[in-house]
Design a protein around this motif. Structure first.
Motif, PDB file in Angstrom:
ATOM      1  N   UNK A  69      58.922  -7.420  37.076  1.00  0.00           N
ATOM      2  CA  UNK A  69      57.541  -7.367  36.639  1.00  0.00           C
ATOM      3  C   UNK A  69      56.932  -5.972  36.777  1.00  0.00           C
ATOM      4  N   UNK A  70      56.385  -5.466  35.693  1.00  0.00           N
ATOM      5  CA  UNK A  70      55.579  -4.250  35.693  1.00  0.00           C
ATOM      6  C   UNK A  70      54.331  -4.563  34.877  1.00  0.00           C
ATOM      7  N   UNK A  71      53.181  -4.545  35.539  1.00  0.00           N
ATOM      8  CA  UNK A  71      51.932  -4.890  34.880  1.00  0.00           C
ATOM      9  C   UNK A  71      51.334  -3.696  34.153  1.00  0.00           C
ATOM     10  N   UNK A 342      53.295   6.224  31.698  1.00  0.00           N
ATOM     11  CA  UNK A 342      52.240   6.710  32.592  1.00  0.00           C
ATOM     12  C   UNK A 342      51.470   7.896  32.011  1.00  0.00           C
ATOM     13  N   UNK A 343      51.749   8.227  30.756  1.00  0.00           N
ATOM     14  CA  UNK A 343      50.962   9.234  30.064  1.00  0.00           C
ATOM     15  C   UNK A 343      51.423  10.665  30.217  1.00  0.00           C
ATOM     16  N   UNK A 344      52.496  10.904  30.967  1.00  0.00           N
ATOM     17  CA  UNK A 344      52.927  12.274  31.232  1.00  0.00           C
ATOM     18  C   UNK A 344      53.264  13.024  29.948  1.00  0.00           C
ATOM     19  N   UNK A 345      54.026  12.394  29.058  1.00  0.00           N
ATOM     20  CA  UNK A 345      54.420  13.101  27.840  1.00  0.00           C
ATOM     21  C   UNK A 345      53.239  13.302  26.885  1.00  0.00           C
ATOM     22  N   UNK A 346      52.246  12.431  26.966  1.00  0.00           N
ATOM     23  CA  UNK A 346      51.041  12.639  26.164  1.00  0.00           C
ATOM     24  C   UNK A 346      50.350  13.936  26.589  1.00  0.00           C
ATOM     25  N   UNK A 347      50.310  14.179  27.893  1.00  0.00           N
ATOM     26  CA  UNK A 347      49.733  15.431  28.391  1.00  0.00           C
ATOM     27  C   UNK A 347      50.497  16.632  27.851  1.00  0.00           C
ATOM     28  N   UNK A 348      51.811  16.551  27.891  1.00  0.00           N
ATOM     29  CA  UNK A 348      52.625  17.718  27.549  1.00  0.00           C
ATOM     30  C   UNK A 348      52.674  17.968  26.039  1.00  0.00           C
ATOM     31  N   UNK A 349      52.607  16.905  25.266  1.00  0.00           N
ATOM     32  CA  UNK A 349      52.554  17.072  23.812  1.00  0.00           C
ATOM     33  C   UNK A 349      51.192  17.629  23.393  1.00  0.00           C
ATOM     34  N   UNK A 350      50.153  17.213  24.090  1.00  0.00           N
ATOM     35  CA  UNK A 350      48.833  17.784  23.855  1.00  0.00           C
ATOM     36  C   UNK A 350      48.236  17.507  22.493  1.00  0.00           C
ATOM     37  N   UNK A 351      48.568  16.383  21.882  1.00  0.00           N
ATOM     38  CA  UNK A 351      47.970  16.034  20.602  1.00  0.00           C
ATOM     39  C   UNK A 351      48.642  16.648  19.390  1.00  0.00           C
ATOM     40  N   UNK A 352      49.743  17.392  19.587  1.00  0.00           N
ATOM     41  CA  UNK A 352      50.427  18.003  18.440  1.00  0.00           C
ATOM     42  C   UNK A 352      51.063  16.952  17.540  1.00  0.00           C
ATOM     43  N   UNK A 397      52.741   1.600  51.019  1.00  0.00           N
ATOM     44  CA  UNK A 397      53.229   0.823  49.876  1.00  0.00           C
ATOM     45  C   UNK A 397      52.129  -0.026  49.249  1.00  0.00           C
ATOM     46  N   UNK A 398      50.865   0.236  49.594  1.00  0.00           N
ATOM     47  CA  UNK A 398      49.758  -0.530  49.016  1.00  0.00           C
ATOM     48  C   UNK A 398      49.738  -0.354  47.501  1.00  0.00           C
ATOM     49  N   UNK A 399      49.504  -1.418  46.758  1.00  0.00           N
ATOM     50  CA  UNK A 399      49.607  -1.345  45.293  1.00  0.00           C
ATOM     51  C   UNK A 399      48.385  -0.723  44.637  1.00  0.00           C
ATOM     52  N   UNK A 400      48.556  -0.380  43.404  1.00  0.00           N
ATOM     53  CA  UNK A 400      47.496   0.142  42.535  1.00  0.00           C
ATOM     54  C   UNK A 400      46.275  -0.764  42.599  1.00  0.00           C
ATOM     55  N   UNK A 401      45.095  -0.147  42.661  1.00  0.00           N
ATOM     56  CA  UNK A 401      43.865  -0.916  42.672  1.00  0.00           C
ATOM     57  C   UNK A 401      43.393  -1.313  44.047  1.00  0.00           C
ATOM     58  N   UNK A 402      44.013  -0.752  45.108  1.00  0.00           N
ATOM     59  CA  UNK A 402      43.589  -1.022  46.472  1.00  0.00           C
ATOM     60  C   UNK A 402      42.968   0.228  47.090  1.00  0.00           C
ATOM     61  N   UNK A 443      58.019   8.166  51.406  1.00  0.00           N
ATOM     62  CA  UNK A 443      58.254   7.417  52.637  1.00  0.00           C
ATOM     63  C   UNK A 443      58.259   5.926  52.312  1.00  0.00           C
ATOM     64  N   UNK A 444      57.231   5.497  51.589  1.00  0.00           N
ATOM     65  CA  UNK A 444      57.162   4.117  51.100  1.00  0.00           C
ATOM     66  C   UNK A 444      56.290   4.127  49.853  1.00  0.00           C
ATOM     67  N   UNK A 445      56.536   3.173  48.972  1.00  0.00           N
ATOM     68  CA  UNK A 445      55.851   3.198  47.687  1.00  0.00           C
ATOM     69  C   UNK A 445      55.698   1.783  47.148  1.00  0.00           C
ATOM     70  N   UNK A 446      54.671   1.612  46.327  1.00  0.00           N
ATOM     71  CA  UNK A 446      54.458   0.338  45.648  1.00  0.00           C
ATOM     72  C   UNK A 446      55.209   0.315  44.326  1.00  0.00           C
ATOM     73  N   UNK A 447      55.206  -0.835  43.697  1.00  0.00           N
ATOM     74  CA  UNK A 447      55.817  -0.970  42.382  1.00  0.00           C
ATOM     75  C   UNK A 447      55.020  -0.174  41.358  1.00  0.00           C
ATOM     76  N   UNK A 448      55.720   0.339  40.352  1.00  0.00           N
ATOM     77  CA  UNK A 448      55.076   1.108  39.308  1.00  0.00           C
ATOM     78  C   UNK A 448      54.226   0.198  38.406  1.00  0.00           C
ATOM     79  N   UNK A 449      53.414   0.816  37.554  1.00  0.00           N
ATOM     80  CA  UNK A 449      52.584   0.090  36.608  1.00  0.00           C
ATOM     81  C   UNK A 449      52.504   0.902  35.323  1.00  0.00           C
TER      82      UNK A 449
END
Length: 540
Positions: A69-71, A342-352, A397-402, A443-449
């Motif tokens: 699951x990835x929300x 997660x939008x990284x490539x959108x940043x790097x493309x920059x709207x081209x 490891x607390x999840x996104x939105x906390x 060190x510890x991480x939550x699930x990606x989204x």
């Protein structure tokens, strides 16, 4: 589009290498490699931790894949939830060795983010940040001594599990089964991540850093593909036609880099080759021996012959090739799915142009990634300190939105970001103090989204592609299994076949050499790996 939700909220893992997709834990493994370690030595394997769904905001795009699951979320939540009732630490110093992809940050005394994390945790966190390119060497050096940090990230390292069994704390009684419910954010780590980490002498010795399971995909210039009439559900012939049509006027359909293997692994996964190993009746056979894998080599060779690959696709650096993709010189490059989601490539493309991800060629098959970046182990200590370290990891490891996620990943409101009706806006300080420069996520991480901030259409697209690709995917059956031969020899043996595959694709060698090379691989250790994996699988 606000800058915090674009760059800091989202997990930046890399830019499409094996390390980005699988994490360093498996980056050194060949197509027929696997995680190696120490067997159970007669000890019955402990049950994996009981999974408990994480607290957090209701997703706009709730996952339907129960075990992967990835929300998806369109925007940063306006109201945060709290997952930890009180600071988990005891005021003591904690030393942690982790890797970093960023320049060294200011120390905690001059770093508001680091200081905020220390205050939230109620500890003095001493981070030993090692450049990612040097981490394997540093890890080997530290594990050879008895002077260990309190916590340590384990990545790809020969005989890693032997070290863990000898010198690290056994966490089984705290994490196995329902015991993990004492640490609910750790209980939200999916079981596939624990399985990929594997048992050590039948016990649970680490905490995995979970990752989404989509393996490498093709990132594509959708504007160019639309211009040549390419569809999302392309066949092999349609893919070839599109790549040829995009290769003109100094542009090329495809590009890879030194070590990228001409995207053979992406082709092999799409063609139905086994992921690492094929298992039939308990017998393991390497993917290298599969006809679909040989087809993938021949397919890449023909693409090179047709002039659709950039001529430096086996010699250029990844940065050079990706720069050409961002400049619209290349129509497609293999890479980590999450750099779209997660939008990284959108940043790097920059709207081209419109950057997109493609579905697998043929739409029938795909590889699943390992679902793990690495895992954290603890130095042996008394039970109370072990419990405190587990509480620290539970907070991280607390999840996104906390509330906890915001503190660790984004920092302090007014210092690192300001809150607006559209989400969050990053301050100048956050350019140097962020989750990448103070990377406690290792060190510890939550699930990606999944979230492409400010772009609902791309977020929806990323979510839909992820669900389709993962539903088609097959896992590597050797993950978490032990093989002493793989531990010692898989990288070297796999490199020989990788070199030959590159030679065939580039036209220096003949495809007829492949079958004999695979037999040599089996004779020199591949068959022993297969037998050891089969025995470990039967004993699981």
């Amino acid at each position: 589009m606000n800058e915090v939700s674009r760059r800091s909220v989202l997990r930046l893992l890399g830019a499409g290498t094996a390390t980005a997709t699988l994490g360093p834990y498996l980056a050194g493994c060949s197509a027929a490699g696997g995680a190696a370690g120490t067997g159970n030595s007669g000890r019955e394997a402990a049950p994996w931790p009981t999974f408990v769904k994480a607290v957090g905001p209701t997703p706009d795009l709730p996952a339907t894949l129960a075990d992967s699951a990835v929300n998806g979320y369109y925007t940063y939540p306006s109201e945060l939830m709290q997952s930890v009732a009180e600071p988990p630490g005891d005021g003591s110093k904690i030393s942690a060795q982790i890797l970093t992809y960023s320049p060294p940050p200011n120390p905690a005394s001059a770093n508001k983010l680091w200081a905020a994390i220390n205050q939230a945790l109620n500890v003095d966190l001493q981070l030993n940040l090692v450049p990612a390119a040097e981490y394997a060497q540093k890890l080997a050096a530290v594990t050879a001594t008895n002077d260990l940090p309190d916590t340590m990230l384990i990545t790809s390292m020969p005989r890693a599990k032997q070290f863990v069994a000898a010198k690290c704390a056994d966490l089984t009684e705290y994490l196995s089964g329902d015991a993990i419910k004492e640490y609910p954010n750790l209980a939200a780590i999916p079981q596939y991540a624990w399985e990929a980490m594997g048992h050590v002498d039948g016990g649970i010795y680490g905490i995995p850093l979970p990752r989404a399971r989509a393996a490498s995909v093709f990132h594509v210039n959708r504007d160019q593909l639309d211009g040549v009439g390419a569809t999302d559900d392309w066949t092999r012939d349609q893919f070839v036609a599109a790549m040829k049509a995009c290769s003109a006027g100094g542009r090329y359909g495809l590009g890879t880099w030194a070590g990228g293997g001409y995207a053979v692994e992406v082709f092999a996964g799409a063609f139905g080759a086994p992921n690492g190993w094929r298992v039939d009746g308990g017998t393991f056979t390497p993917a290298y021996a599969a006809p679909e894998y040989k087809e993938a080599i021949a397919f890449a060779r023909d693409l090179v012959k047709s002039g659709t690959f950039h001529p430096n696709s086996n010699t250029a650096s990844q940065n050079d090739i990706m720069t050409q993709y961002y400049a619209a010189t290349l129509a497609a490059v293999p890479g980590n799915f999450m750099n779209y989601a997660n939008g990284v490539y959108f940043d790097r493309v920059g709207g081209r142009f419109t950057t997109d991800v493609s579905l697998p060629i043929g739409g029938q098959h795909s590889y699943l990634g390992s679902g793990i970046f690495g895992y954290t182990v603890f130095k042996k200590a008394d039970p109370e300190r072990i419990k405190m370290l587990l509480r620290i990891c539970n907070y991280l490891a607390a999840p996104y939105g906390t509330v906890e996620y915001e503190t660790v990943s984004l920092g302090l409101e007014g210092e690192h970001f300001t809150r607006t009706s559209d989400g969050l806006t990053k301050t100048a300080l956050a350019e140097t103090e962020n989750e990448n420069t103070v990377p406690v996520k290792y060190i510890a991480d939550a699930m990606e989204f999944i979230q492409v901030p400010g772009n609902r259409k791309a977020t929806q697209r990323g979510f839909e592609v992820y669900e389709k690709v993962v539903a088609l995917g097959t896992p590597n059956p050797s993950l978490g299994l032990d093989s002493e031969t793989a531990d010692k020899d898989s990288v070297a043996l796999g490199q020989k076949l990788s070199d030959l595959a590159n030679g065939i694709i580039a036209g220096r060698n003949d495809l007829a050499e492949w079958d004999a090379a695979v037999q040599t691989y089996l004779r020199d250790g591949g068959q022993k790996m297969a037998d050891e994996f089969a025995a470990a699988s039967a004993a699981r």
